[in-house]
Design a protein around this motif. Structure first.
Motif, PDB file in Angstrom:
ATOM      1  N   THR A 120     -18.321-118.202  33.279  1.00 53.31           N
ATOM      2  CA  THR A 120     -19.095-117.142  32.636  1.00 53.31           C
ATOM      3  C   THR A 120     -19.057-117.291  31.120  1.00 53.31           C
ATOM      4  OG1 THR A 120     -18.664-115.607  34.447  1.00 53.31           O
ATOM      5  CG2 THR A 120     -19.321-114.636  32.332  1.00 53.31           C
ATOM      6  N   ILE A 121     -20.237-117.135  30.525  1.00 52.61           N
ATOM      7  CA  ILE A 121     -20.362-117.165  29.070  1.00 52.61           C
ATOM      8  C   ILE A 121     -20.699-115.771  28.548  1.00 52.61           C
ATOM      9  CG2 ILE A 121     -21.623-118.139  27.114  1.00 52.61           C
ATOM     10  CD1 ILE A 121     -22.290-120.483  29.153  1.00 52.61           C
ATOM     11  N   ALA A 122     -21.646-115.108  29.204  1.00 55.21           N
ATOM     12  CA  ALA A 122     -22.088-113.789  28.754  1.00 55.21           C
ATOM     13  C   ALA A 122     -22.531-112.976  29.956  1.00 55.21           C
ATOM     14  CB  ALA A 122     -23.247-113.927  27.770  1.00 55.21           C
ATOM     15  N   LYS A 179     -16.308-114.472  23.421  1.00 51.60           N
ATOM     16  CA  LYS A 179     -15.588-113.407  22.708  1.00 51.60           C
ATOM     17  C   LYS A 179     -16.488-112.187  22.508  1.00 51.60           C
ATOM     18  CE  LYS A 179     -12.529-112.721  18.815  1.00 51.60           C
ATOM     19  NZ  LYS A 179     -11.880-113.333  17.675  1.00 51.60           N
ATOM     20  N   ARG A 180     -17.778-112.427  22.284  1.00 53.19           N
ATOM     21  CA  ARG A 180     -18.728-111.333  22.064  1.00 53.19           C
ATOM     22  C   ARG A 180     -19.249-110.737  23.358  1.00 53.19           C
ATOM     23  NH1 ARG A 180     -23.335-113.376  18.246  1.00 53.19           N
ATOM     24  NH2 ARG A 180     -24.109-111.267  18.640  1.00 53.19           N
ATOM     25  N   PHE A 181     -19.460-111.585  24.392  1.00 56.56           N
ATOM     26  CA  PHE A 181     -20.235-111.143  25.545  1.00 56.56           C
ATOM     27  C   PHE A 181     -19.564-111.305  26.912  1.00 56.56           C
ATOM     28  CE2 PHE A 181     -23.720-112.470  22.493  1.00 56.56           C
ATOM     29  CZ  PHE A 181     -23.998-111.179  22.079  1.00 56.56           C
ATOM     30  N   ASP A 182     -18.289-111.660  26.957  1.00 55.69           N
ATOM     31  CA  ASP A 182     -17.547-111.744  28.218  1.00 55.69           C
ATOM     32  C   ASP A 182     -16.260-110.945  28.041  1.00 55.69           C
ATOM     33  OD1 ASP A 182     -16.031-112.319  30.458  1.00 55.69           O
ATOM     34  OD2 ASP A 182     -16.129-114.481  30.246  1.00 55.69           O
ATOM     35  N   PRO A 183     -16.142-109.778  28.680  1.00 52.56           N
ATOM     36  CA  PRO A 183     -14.971-108.909  28.458  1.00 52.56           C
ATOM     37  C   PRO A 183     -13.624-109.569  28.747  1.00 52.56           C
ATOM     38  CG  PRO A 183     -16.633-107.778  29.777  1.00 52.56           C
ATOM     39  CD  PRO A 183     -17.091-109.200  29.618  1.00 52.56           C
ATOM     40  N   SER A 184     -13.596-110.595  29.570  1.00 50.39           N
ATOM     41  CA  SER A 184     -12.310-111.230  29.861  1.00 50.39           C
ATOM     42  C   SER A 184     -11.805-112.065  28.679  1.00 50.39           C
ATOM     43  CB  SER A 184     -12.386-112.083  31.130  1.00 50.39           C
ATOM     44  OG  SER A 184     -13.095-113.284  30.922  1.00 50.39           O
ATOM     45  N   ALA A 185     -12.694-112.552  27.819  1.00 56.87           N
ATOM     46  CA  ALA A 185     -12.273-113.407  26.701  1.00 56.87           C
ATOM     47  C   ALA A 185     -11.415-112.659  25.686  1.00 56.87           C
ATOM     48  CB  ALA A 185     -13.483-114.065  26.047  1.00 56.87           C
ATOM     49  N   PRO A 186     -11.869-111.518  25.142  1.00 55.30           N
ATOM     50  CA  PRO A 186     -11.000-110.811  24.203  1.00 55.30           C
ATOM     51  C   PRO A 186      -9.733-110.261  24.864  1.00 55.30           C
ATOM     52  CG  PRO A 186     -13.128-109.678  24.416  1.00 55.30           C
ATOM     53  CD  PRO A 186     -13.199-110.924  25.221  1.00 55.30           C
ATOM     54  N   ALA A 187      -9.740-110.182  26.204  1.00 54.63           N
ATOM     55  CA  ALA A 187      -8.550-109.728  26.935  1.00 54.63           C
ATOM     56  C   ALA A 187      -7.575-110.875  27.196  1.00 54.63           C
ATOM     57  CB  ALA A 187      -8.961-109.071  28.252  1.00 54.63           C
ATOM     58  N   GLY A 188      -7.875-112.077  26.661  1.00 56.23           N
ATOM     59  CA  GLY A 188      -6.921-113.183  26.742  1.00 56.23           C
ATOM     60  C   GLY A 188      -7.214-114.264  27.751  1.00 56.23           C
ATOM     61  N   VAL A 189      -8.342-114.194  28.454  1.00 55.51           N
ATOM     62  CA  VAL A 189      -8.651-115.209  29.462  1.00 55.51           C
ATOM     63  C   VAL A 189      -9.418-116.354  28.800  1.00 55.51           C
ATOM     64  CG1 VAL A 189      -9.773-115.682  31.662  1.00 55.51           C
ATOM     65  CG2 VAL A 189      -8.727-113.446  31.261  1.00 55.51           C
ATOM     66  N   PRO A 190      -8.914-117.586  28.930  1.00 53.51           N
ATOM     67  CA  PRO A 190      -9.608-118.725  28.335  1.00 53.51           C
ATOM     68  C   PRO A 190     -10.873-119.074  29.125  1.00 53.51           C
ATOM     69  CG  PRO A 190      -7.811-119.484  29.697  1.00 53.51           C
ATOM     70  CD  PRO A 190      -7.726-117.975  29.679  1.00 53.51           C
ATOM     71  N   ALA A 191     -11.666-119.994  28.592  1.00 48.01           N
ATOM     72  CA  ALA A 191     -12.816-120.517  29.342  1.00 48.01           C
ATOM     73  C   ALA A 191     -12.271-121.049  30.664  1.00 48.01           C
ATOM     74  CB  ALA A 191     -13.514-121.614  28.556  1.00 48.01           C
ATOM     75  N   HIS A 192     -12.901-120.634  31.764  1.00 47.04           N
ATOM     76  CA  HIS A 192     -12.320-120.932  33.072  1.00 47.04           C
ATOM     77  C   HIS A 192     -13.359-120.844  34.180  1.00 47.04           C
ATOM     78  CE1 HIS A 192     -12.614-116.592  33.150  1.00 47.04           C
ATOM     79  NE2 HIS A 192     -12.526-116.654  34.468  1.00 47.04           N
ATOM     80  N   VAL A 193     -12.983-121.396  35.313  1.00 50.99           N
ATOM     81  CA  VAL A 193     -13.679-121.157  36.574  1.00 50.99           C
ATOM     82  C   VAL A 193     -12.673-120.418  37.445  1.00 50.99           C
ATOM     83  CG1 VAL A 193     -14.768-122.189  38.607  1.00 50.99           C
ATOM     84  CG2 VAL A 193     -15.107-123.236  36.349  1.00 50.99           C
ATOM     85  N   THR A 194     -13.076-119.292  37.989  1.00 49.98           N
ATOM     86  CA  THR A 194     -12.186-118.501  38.829  1.00 49.98           C
ATOM     87  C   THR A 194     -12.033-119.149  40.200  1.00 49.98           C
ATOM     88  OG1 THR A 194     -12.822-116.465  37.697  1.00 49.98           O
ATOM     89  CG2 THR A 194     -11.854-116.230  39.906  1.00 49.98           C
ATOM     90  N   VAL A 195     -10.792-119.269  40.654  1.00 50.71           N
ATOM     91  CA  VAL A 195     -10.522-119.691  42.028  1.00 50.71           C
ATOM     92  C   VAL A 195     -10.476-118.457  42.915  1.00 50.71           C
ATOM     93  CG1 VAL A 195      -8.849-120.792  43.567  1.00 50.71           C
ATOM     94  CG2 VAL A 195      -9.322-121.790  41.320  1.00 50.71           C
ATOM     95  N   ARG A 208     -16.544-120.435  23.093  1.00 57.18           N
ATOM     96  CA  ARG A 208     -15.548-119.448  22.615  1.00 57.18           C
ATOM     97  C   ARG A 208     -16.194-118.255  21.908  1.00 57.18           C
ATOM     98  NH1 ARG A 208     -12.314-122.480  19.601  1.00 57.18           N
ATOM     99  NH2 ARG A 208     -10.863-122.858  21.308  1.00 57.18           N
ATOM    100  N   ALA A 209     -17.036-118.499  20.916  1.00 55.11           N
ATOM    101  CA  ALA A 209     -17.614-117.395  20.144  1.00 55.11           C
ATOM    102  C   ALA A 209     -18.514-116.524  21.017  1.00 55.11           C
ATOM    103  CB  ALA A 209     -18.393-117.940  18.952  1.00 55.11           C
ATOM    104  N   TRP A 210     -19.315-117.145  21.879  1.00 55.12           N
ATOM    105  CA  TRP A 210     -20.187-116.369  22.765  1.00 55.12           C
ATOM    106  C   TRP A 210     -19.366-115.542  23.748  1.00 55.12           C
ATOM    107  CZ3 TRP A 210     -24.604-115.695  20.816  1.00 55.12           C
ATOM    108  CH2 TRP A 210     -25.311-116.724  20.180  1.00 55.12           C
TER     109      TRP A 210
END
Length: 183
Positions: free
Chosen positions: A129-131, A32-48, A28-30
């Protein structure tokens, strides 16, 4: 959904993702800092599949087809025990990746006008994706931080439809896989 910067997300964009809540404590913390989709509301995920159809096209017939296509695939377990790299990207590797590839192939076959990542890649590699967009030293530090929390497993029993409203991503619907257990 992580392969675009937050500024390129457009209102009405959709994506189909598998939430991996078991990853959140570690990433989560990584993210939020380094994956633009996280602060935009996307949870940890694998894209289908991203991008999927524009929201204006996701009607009752599309929902019914998603229920049918995704419901024909069995639920499965994923194990995350190592990190992988693309150029300037650090991600968690899901194992096995075959069920993920099969979901992507099934959706792309049903909606050929929505190829994964807009058709930019010959082979879509399932990943969490993490970062991204960081130098090697940063990715190495993140990977070292994550190592003690690995491995973990996740039961995949549904695929979520996420929609961007112009500001943030929100879950619009959840489609169960066959053999889903629980609420």
């Amino acid at each position: 959904m992580s392969d675009h910067s937050a500024s390129t997300f457009q209102a009405g964009q959709t994506g189909l993702v598998i939430r991996i809540p078991e990853a959140e404590p570690a990433v989560r913390a990584w993210r939020k800092r380094f994956d633009p989709s996280a602060p935009a509301g996307v949870p940890a995920h694998v894209t289908v599949l991203f991008p999927f159809l524009d929201e204006s096209r996701v009607d009752g017939l599309v929902h019914s087809a998603l229920v049918q296509v995704l419901g024909s695939h069995p639920a499965f377990e994923l194990r995350f025990d190592r990190c992988g790299r693309f150029p300037d990207v650090l991600y968690l590797v899901p194992d096995p990746d075959t069920p993920l590839r099969q979901l992507t192939e099934a959706i792309a076959a049903r909606w050929p006008e929505a190829p994964p990542y807009g058709g930019r890649f010959a082979d879509v590699v399932p990943h969490l994706t993490i970062a991204q967009g960081r130098e090697e030293a940063v990715l190495e530090r993140i990977e070292a931080d994550l190592a003690p929390g690995l491995p973990f497993t996740s039961r995949v029993s549904s695929v979520e439809l996420m929609v961007h409203d112009g500001t943030t991503w929100r879950e619009r619907a959840s489609y169960p896989l066959a053999g889903r257990s629980g609420p």
